[in-house]
Design a protein around this motif. Structure first.
Motif, PDB file in Angstrom:
ATOM      1  N   VAL A  37      85.234   4.305  66.407  1.00  7.20           N
ATOM      2  CA  VAL A  37      84.741   3.271  65.492  1.00  7.20           C
ATOM      3  C   VAL A  37      85.520   3.438  64.195  1.00  7.20           C
ATOM      4  CG1 VAL A  37      82.739   2.438  64.197  1.00  7.20           C
ATOM      5  CG2 VAL A  37      82.439   3.298  66.534  1.00  7.20           C
ATOM      6  N   GLN A  39      86.335   2.044  60.023  1.00  4.59           N
ATOM      7  CA  GLN A  39      85.749   1.402  58.849  1.00  4.59           C
ATOM      8  C   GLN A  39      86.802   1.304  57.765  1.00  4.59           C
ATOM      9  OE1 GLN A  39      82.324   3.432  57.057  1.00  4.59           O
ATOM     10  NE2 GLN A  39      81.410   1.426  56.678  1.00  4.59           N
ATOM     11  N   LYS A  43      84.398  -1.805  53.731  1.00  2.00           N
ATOM     12  CA  LYS A  43      84.025  -2.791  54.753  1.00  2.00           C
ATOM     13  C   LYS A  43      83.013  -2.226  55.738  1.00  2.00           C
ATOM     14  CE  LYS A  43      87.012  -5.748  53.110  1.00  2.00           C
ATOM     15  NZ  LYS A  43      86.541  -6.956  52.377  1.00  2.00           N
ATOM     16  N   GLY A  44      82.695  -3.025  56.741  1.00  2.00           N
ATOM     17  CA  GLY A  44      81.712  -2.614  57.733  1.00  2.00           C
ATOM     18  C   GLY A  44      82.328  -1.818  58.871  1.00  2.00           C
ATOM     19  N   LEU A  45      81.522  -1.577  59.878  1.00  2.00           N
ATOM     20  CA  LEU A  45      81.940  -0.787  61.033  1.00  2.00           C
ATOM     21  C   LEU A  45      82.535  -1.692  62.111  1.00  2.00           C
ATOM     22  CD1 LEU A  45      78.714   1.402  61.290  1.00  2.00           C
ATOM     23  CD2 LEU A  45      80.909   2.102  60.327  1.00  2.00           C
TER      24      LEU A  45
ATOM     25  N   GLN B  38      73.906   4.196  56.944  1.00  2.00           N
ATOM     26  CA  GLN B  38      75.103   4.863  56.442  1.00  2.00           C
ATOM     27  C   GLN B  38      75.046   4.995  54.928  1.00  2.00           C
ATOM     28  OE1 GLN B  38      79.001   2.943  56.754  1.00  2.00           O
ATOM     29  NE2 GLN B  38      79.958   4.923  57.219  1.00  2.00           N
ATOM     30  N   PHE B  87      73.266  -1.004  59.544  1.00  2.60           N
ATOM     31  CA  PHE B  87      74.041  -1.787  60.496  1.00  2.60           C
ATOM     32  C   PHE B  87      73.284  -1.915  61.818  1.00  2.60           C
ATOM     33  CE2 PHE B  87      78.096  -1.954  58.290  1.00  2.60           C
ATOM     34  CZ  PHE B  87      78.091  -0.819  57.496  1.00  2.60           C
ATOM     35  N   PHE B  99      79.239  -4.334  66.003  1.00  2.00           N
ATOM     36  CA  PHE B  99      78.327  -4.068  64.904  1.00  2.00           C
ATOM     37  C   PHE B  99      78.086  -5.337  64.091  1.00  2.00           C
ATOM     38  CE2 PHE B  99      77.937   0.536  64.851  1.00  2.00           C
ATOM     39  CZ  PHE B  99      79.032   0.954  65.580  1.00  2.00           C
ATOM     40  N   GLY B 100      76.942  -5.391  63.461  1.00  2.00           N
ATOM     41  CA  GLY B 100      76.696  -6.409  62.472  1.00  2.00           C
ATOM     42  C   GLY B 100      77.420  -6.066  61.181  1.00  2.00           C
ATOM     43  N   PRO B 101      77.479  -6.989  60.238  1.00  3.25           N
ATOM     44  CA  PRO B 101      78.238  -6.782  58.994  1.00  3.25           C
ATOM     45  C   PRO B 101      77.576  -5.843  57.996  1.00  3.25           C
ATOM     46  CG  PRO B 101      77.187  -8.918  58.976  1.00  3.25           C
ATOM     47  CD  PRO B 101      76.967  -8.357  60.357  1.00  3.25           C
ATOM     48  N   GLY B 102      76.327  -5.519  58.217  1.00  2.71           N
ATOM     49  CA  GLY B 102      75.660  -4.559  57.333  1.00  2.71           C
ATOM     50  C   GLY B 102      74.759  -5.200  56.297  1.00  2.71           C
TER      51      GLY B 102
END
Lengths: 118, 108
Positions: A37, A39, A43-45, B38, B87, B99-102
């Motif tokens: 994964v 990042q 930004k997001g995952l 996170q 997330f 994953f979703g954008p958070g």
């Protein structure tokens, strides 16, 4: 206790290659799928890839398909993510992750930073 | 590909508040939905798996619900340690665990 540790990150020029590693302890890679994964900064995952427990089944996100590859060394209980033809948008912290079930990640490494820059 | 959306993208809340975050999948995913927390500079931490199962060691103030396309993460009484980004992740598709954008939760 399960521990995943990434290494091999660094600065790489656009179009070049880099290999990052995920050393696993506490579980055997022959029994667990190992995911990557990433990042990007701020930004997001983004799920990148997985090598299944059998070592044969490998899947990649569309964004890296054809450029990234996966391998493993059972004797070292280590999984490798080979990044080829890297682009600026490959710059990110790369995490390896796994879990006791195939569909969630309870074990994570601390990540290794890859920066693509000339 | 299965796309994930989350709302809101950020929220401000006070200690003790009830917080609700929603996640939506672009197609039905049964209960193959996980939630992660996170904190800055740290790896994600699994909170909820299979939509509603609390991961071992996670406080009971965290609750997940939903199935199909719509899911919710609820924090019943926000604590100082809960300020983080959350997330969602679908694991229905074997070839990509999107994953979703958070959702960033910060102090009001």
């Amino acid at each position: 206790q399960v521990h995943l540790e990434e290494s091999g990150g660094g600065v790489v020029q656009p179009g070049r290659s880099l290999r990052v590693s995920c050393a696993v302890s506490g579980i055997n890679v022959t029994g667990y799928g190992i995911h990557w994964v990433r990042q990007a900064p701020g930004k997001g995952l983004e799920w990148v890839a997985v090598i299944a427990f059998d070592g044969k089944n490998k899947y990649f996100a569309d964004s890296v398909k054809g450029r990234f590859s996966l391998s493993r060394d059972i004797s070292k209980n280590t999984v490798y993510l080979q990044l080829n033809a890297v682009r600026a948008d490959d710059s990110a912290v790369y995490y390896c992750a796994s879990g006791t079930a195939t569909y969630y990640f309870e074990f994570w490494g601390h990540g290794t930073l890859v920066t693509v820059s000339s | 590909d299965i796309q994930m959306t989350q709302s809101p993208s950020s929220l401000s809340a006070s200690v003790g508040d009830r917080v609700t975050i929603t996640c939506r999948a672009s197609q039905r995913i049964s209960t193959y939905l996980n939630w992660y927390q996170q904190k800055p500079g740290k790896a994600p931490k699994l909170l909820i798996y299979s939509a509603s199962n609390l991961q071992s060691g996670v406080p009971s103030r965290f609750r997940g619900s939903g199935s199909g396309t719509d899911f919710t993460l609820t924090i019943s009484s926000l604590q100082p340690d809960d300020y983080a980004t959350y997330f969602c992740q679908q694991s229905y598709s074997d070839i990509g665990f999107t994953f979703g954008p958070g959702t960033k939760v910060d102090i009001k």
